[in-house]
Design a protein around this motif. Structure first.
Motif, PDB file in Angstrom:
ATOM      1  N   THR A 237       0.829  -1.264   0.126  1.00  0.00           N
ATOM      2  CA  THR A 237      -0.039   0.074   0.110  1.00  0.00           C
ATOM      3  C   THR A 237       0.947   1.319  -0.017  1.00  0.00           C
ATOM      4  O   THR A 237       2.024   1.011   0.423  1.00  0.00           O
ATOM      5  CB  THR A 237      -1.048   0.128   1.277  1.00  0.00           C
ATOM      6  N   ARG A 238       0.417   2.355  -0.434  1.00  0.00           N
ATOM      7  CA  ARG A 238       0.946   3.590  -0.402  1.00  0.00           C
ATOM      8  C   ARG A 238       0.667   4.202   0.721  1.00  0.00           C
ATOM      9  O   ARG A 238       1.569   5.078   1.293  1.00  0.00           O
ATOM     10  CB  ARG A 238       0.501   4.571  -1.683  1.00  0.00           C
ATOM     11  N   GLN A 239      -0.244   4.004   1.609  1.00  0.00           N
ATOM     12  CA  GLN A 239      -0.534   4.755   2.689  1.00  0.00           C
ATOM     13  C   GLN A 239      -1.340   3.973   3.656  1.00  0.00           C
ATOM     14  O   GLN A 239      -2.078   3.115   3.424  1.00  0.00           O
ATOM     15  CB  GLN A 239      -1.481   6.092   2.476  1.00  0.00           C
ATOM     16  N   VAL A 240      -1.131   4.292   4.935  1.00  0.00           N
ATOM     17  CA  VAL A 240      -1.923   3.663   6.248  1.00  0.00           C
ATOM     18  C   VAL A 240      -2.496   4.675   7.087  1.00  0.00           C
ATOM     19  O   VAL A 240      -1.705   5.522   7.317  1.00  0.00           O
ATOM     20  CB  VAL A 240      -0.868   2.687   6.890  1.00  0.00           C
ATOM     21  N   VAL A 241      -3.668   4.310   7.648  1.00  0.00           N
ATOM     22  CA  VAL A 241      -4.195   4.666   8.663  1.00  0.00           C
ATOM     23  C   VAL A 241      -4.089   4.049   9.728  1.00  0.00           C
ATOM     24  O   VAL A 241      -4.810   3.076   9.732  1.00  0.00           O
ATOM     25  CB  VAL A 241      -5.157   5.757   8.598  1.00  0.00           C
ATOM     26  N   LEU A 242      -3.690   4.286  10.981  1.00  0.00           N
ATOM     27  CA  LEU A 242      -3.770   3.435  12.251  1.00  0.00           C
ATOM     28  C   LEU A 242      -4.929   3.872  13.273  1.00  0.00           C
ATOM     29  O   LEU A 242      -4.775   4.938  13.698  1.00  0.00           O
ATOM     30  CB  LEU A 242      -2.460   3.353  12.975  1.00  0.00           C
ATOM     31  N   ARG A 372       7.443   9.533  10.171  1.00  0.00           N
ATOM     32  CA  ARG A 372       8.444  10.487   9.155  1.00  0.00           C
ATOM     33  C   ARG A 372       8.499  10.488   7.894  1.00  0.00           C
ATOM     34  O   ARG A 372       8.567  11.339   7.304  1.00  0.00           O
ATOM     35  CB  ARG A 372      10.050   9.958   9.933  1.00  0.00           C
ATOM     36  N   SER A 373       7.861   9.202   7.253  1.00  0.00           N
ATOM     37  CA  SER A 373       7.803   9.206   5.870  1.00  0.00           C
ATOM     38  C   SER A 373       6.425  10.103   5.164  1.00  0.00           C
ATOM     39  O   SER A 373       6.480  10.401   4.134  1.00  0.00           O
ATOM     40  CB  SER A 373       7.724   7.817   5.334  1.00  0.00           C
ATOM     41  N   GLY A 374       5.596  10.313   6.244  1.00  0.00           N
ATOM     42  CA  GLY A 374       4.427  10.750   5.863  1.00  0.00           C
ATOM     43  C   GLY A 374       3.307   9.993   5.156  1.00  0.00           C
ATOM     44  O   GLY A 374       2.282  10.380   5.012  1.00  0.00           O
ATOM     45  N   ASP A 375       3.713   8.792   5.420  1.00  0.00           N
ATOM     46  CA  ASP A 375       2.712   7.644   4.844  1.00  0.00           C
ATOM     47  C   ASP A 375       1.890   7.005   5.650  1.00  0.00           C
ATOM     48  O   ASP A 375       1.162   6.322   5.308  1.00  0.00           O
ATOM     49  CB  ASP A 375       3.653   6.509   3.917  1.00  0.00           C
ATOM     50  N   LEU A 398      -6.670  11.922   7.286  1.00  0.00           N
ATOM     51  CA  LEU A 398      -6.244  11.977   5.932  1.00  0.00           C
ATOM     52  C   LEU A 398      -5.711  13.136   5.602  1.00  0.00           C
ATOM     53  O   LEU A 398      -4.852  13.143   4.548  1.00  0.00           O
ATOM     54  CB  LEU A 398      -7.836  11.672   5.369  1.00  0.00           C
ATOM     55  N   ASP A 399      -6.032  14.169   6.220  1.00  0.00           N
ATOM     56  CA  ASP A 399      -5.415  15.393   5.884  1.00  0.00           C
ATOM     57  C   ASP A 399      -3.818  15.402   6.099  1.00  0.00           C
ATOM     58  O   ASP A 399      -3.178  15.979   5.210  1.00  0.00           O
ATOM     59  CB  ASP A 399      -6.001  16.766   6.745  1.00  0.00           C
ATOM     60  N   ALA A 400      -3.397  14.849   7.046  1.00  0.00           N
ATOM     61  CA  ALA A 400      -2.318  15.008   7.516  1.00  0.00           C
ATOM     62  C   ALA A 400      -1.412  13.800   6.355  1.00  0.00           C
ATOM     63  O   ALA A 400      -0.240  14.202   5.969  1.00  0.00           O
ATOM     64  CB  ALA A 400      -1.923  14.037   8.841  1.00  0.00           C
ATOM     65  N   LEU A 401      -2.060  12.604   5.941  1.00  0.00           N
ATOM     66  CA  LEU A 401      -1.550  12.147   4.858  1.00  0.00           C
ATOM     67  C   LEU A 401      -1.197  12.850   3.642  1.00  0.00           C
ATOM     68  O   LEU A 401      -0.466  12.662   2.707  1.00  0.00           O
ATOM     69  CB  LEU A 401      -2.490  10.714   4.551  1.00  0.00           C
ATOM     70  N   GLU A 402      -2.356  13.813   3.385  1.00  0.00           N
ATOM     71  CA  GLU A 402      -2.287  14.483   2.169  1.00  0.00           C
ATOM     72  C   GLU A 402      -1.379  15.794   2.107  1.00  0.00           C
ATOM     73  O   GLU A 402      -1.509  16.861   1.438  1.00  0.00           O
ATOM     74  CB  GLU A 402      -3.725  14.902   1.660  1.00  0.00           C
ATOM     75  N   GLY A 403      -0.672  15.878   3.307  1.00  0.00           N
ATOM     76  CA  GLY A 403       0.103  17.109   3.494  1.00  0.00           C
ATOM     77  C   GLY A 403      -0.660  18.371   4.034  1.00  0.00           C
ATOM     78  O   GLY A 403      -0.146  19.605   4.037  1.00  0.00           O
ATOM     79  N   GLU A 404      -1.882  18.400   4.218  1.00  0.00           N
ATOM     80  CA  GLU A 404      -2.531  19.546   4.706  1.00  0.00           C
ATOM     81  C   GLU A 404      -2.494  19.706   6.330  1.00  0.00           C
ATOM     82  O   GLU A 404      -1.873  18.823   6.838  1.00  0.00           O
ATOM     83  CB  GLU A 404      -4.000  19.107   4.292  1.00  0.00           C
TER      84      GLU A 404
END
Length: 459
Positions: A237-242, A372-375, A398-404
């Motif tokens: 996967t490209r991204q994960v939310v815990l 640290r990776s932002g992913d 989700l905002d954090a993953l998108e750099g918002e």
């Protein structure tokens, strides 16, 4: 009348599990992940936080391939083991918000109110039958020290836009009759009651309609760069939310910010018409008392009363285990306290007993961020007020993953808990100090010190 008698153990016939789980006969409805796979986003944990994250991710981008995993089933953890209260607070109550964020309190109150209104609109639009009733609650004082704080508390609530009415002992007992009540505040805004599993199942079905892929009974063994490791194989996967909250987080460094606390609950047998008449409770709102170790209680649609809280238990080493959900001393203490609160009900029996996990942070509110990776993002630490707040925090993750930008009150990490054995000793000392304040009405040196640092421990 009651089916029990004074010679019968009131807990003898109680089902050892959540009333909500029993009511809905919940369990896994999807297959475990059994092979290697790929996804754009993997959400770990199918409670409220994970469900809202998956839904919001698909609403933002319907083409995004979203996989939702749970080691058990939808609503297994805190989502299906709470009292069915819902609050618009994002600061663990007004007083706590004023203590931590006095300059931002008005904007934080507005944010929480907007979120709850949007949640209610989502529920209506999707036709989710969650018995959502935004009728507020009543706060009751059961000691002179608590009663002395109620006039300024009611004034503060009104000053900050709540619909709150101060009640003397006679007035609060005319509404809900208990000899333990010395004063009350009827708050008609800010939240209400719902069926939490009905909401979770409705969110699950909504997520599936949006195209989310759900795999229950799929524990996550590790988070690696670009992959979530499961027994069935890696999920790339490209991204994960815990969204694991009180359960052991697969990212080790996050574990120091959350401690799991067991909160105990009982449900009575159905009351008959005569028993309900002896209490009143015509509006069927939820109630809480004003102690540090507080009770929360509410009527259920089938005529029972759910009664929980007070005895929050932390186990050494941050243990979480199904066997810990049955603590006889805590459940018997709750049963005795219920009888003191409503002696007119006699020796009523309880039909359900369980404990739910609270994911507690040192500041009583969650935190959102990424690695640290932002992913890999996280939304953790709701401290018992996550039913509505989880929707807002999911969007922030989700905002954090998108750099918002994530609001500072969410992005700032709480003070971490120390390692064992200091953690366990600190929790026990703080619980003792809170209990002493409840008895004496005086806030001791330890609690005053914790207040200065914006930390504490509470049920």
């Amino acid at each position: 009348m009651s089916i029990s008698s004074g010679t019968v153990d009131p807990l003898a016939g109680a089902y050892r599990g959540s009333y909500w789980h029993d009511l809905h006969r919940v369990g896994a409805t999807t297959d475990p992940l059994s092979t290697s796979a790929t996804a754009d986003l993997v959400v770990v944990g199918a409670g409220f936080t994970g469900l809202w994250t998956a839904i919001e991710a698909k609403r933002r981008d319907p083409s995004r391939d979203v996989v939702l995993l749970d080691s058990e089933f939808v609503g297994y953890g805190a989502t299906g083991r709470n009292g069915g209260f819902i609050s618009d607070s994002v600061t663990h109550g007004l007083s706590h918000g004023l203590a931590l964020w006095p300059e931002e309190i008005d904007s934080l109150l507005a944010l929480g109110r907007e979120n709850l209104a949007a949640l209610a609109a989502d529920v209506r639009q999707e036709g989710i039958e969650a018995d959502l009733r935004l009728i507020g609650k009543t706060i009751v004082a059961t000691s002179d020290a608590q009663a002395a704080t109620f006039a300024p508390l009611a004034e503060s609530l009104v000053e900050h836009g709540e619909s709150a009415t101060l009640l003397d002992a006679a007035q609060v007992r005319a509404d809900v009759d208990s000899p333990t009540y010395l004063a009350g505040i009827r708050v008609r805004s800010g939240g209400g009651l719902l069926d939490p599993i009905a909401l979770a199942l409705g969110l699950r079905d909504w997520a599936l309609r949006l195209g989310v892929r759900l795999h229950e009974q799929t524990p996550v063994q590790a988070i690696e760069q670009g992959a979530v490791v499961t027994p069935g194989g890696p999920l790339r996967t490209r991204q994960v939310v815990l969204a694991t909250n009180a359960f052991r987080n697969p990212v080790r460094r996050l574990r120091k910010y959350v401690v799991p606390v067991y909160d105990h609950v009982l449900v009575t047998e159905p009351l008959d018409a005569e028993q309900w008449a002896s209490i009143g409770w015509d509006e069927r709102q939820g109630l809480t008392d004003a102690g540090n170790q507080f009770h929360y209680y509410r009527p259920l649609p089938d005529g029972r009363i759910l009664w929980g809280g007070y005895d929050a238990i932390y186990y050494y080493g941050s243990r979480t285990d199904a066997a810990l959900e049955q603590r006889d001393a805590s459940h018997r203490l709750l049963a005795a306290q219920f009888k003191e609160t409503f002696p007119q009900l006699g020796d009523i029996a309880f039909t359900h007993r369980w404990a739910g996990l609270i994911d507690t942070t040192s500041r009583f509110t969650p935190f959102v961020g990424t690695d640290r990776s932002g992913d890999v993002a996280h939304a953790l630490g709701f401290t018992g007020l996550g039913v509505a707040f989880s929707r807002l925090a999911a969007a922030a993750a989700l905002d954090a993953l998108e750099g918002e930008r994530v609001p500072e009150f969410l992005s700032e990490r709480p003070v971490p808990f120390p390692p064992e054995p200091i953690r366990y000793l600190g929790v026990q000392m703080t619980r003792g100090a809170l209990a002493r304040e409840d008895r004496t009405g005086k806030r001791g040196a330890l609690l005053r010190t914790l207040d200065r640092f914006g930390v504490g421990f509470n049920s």
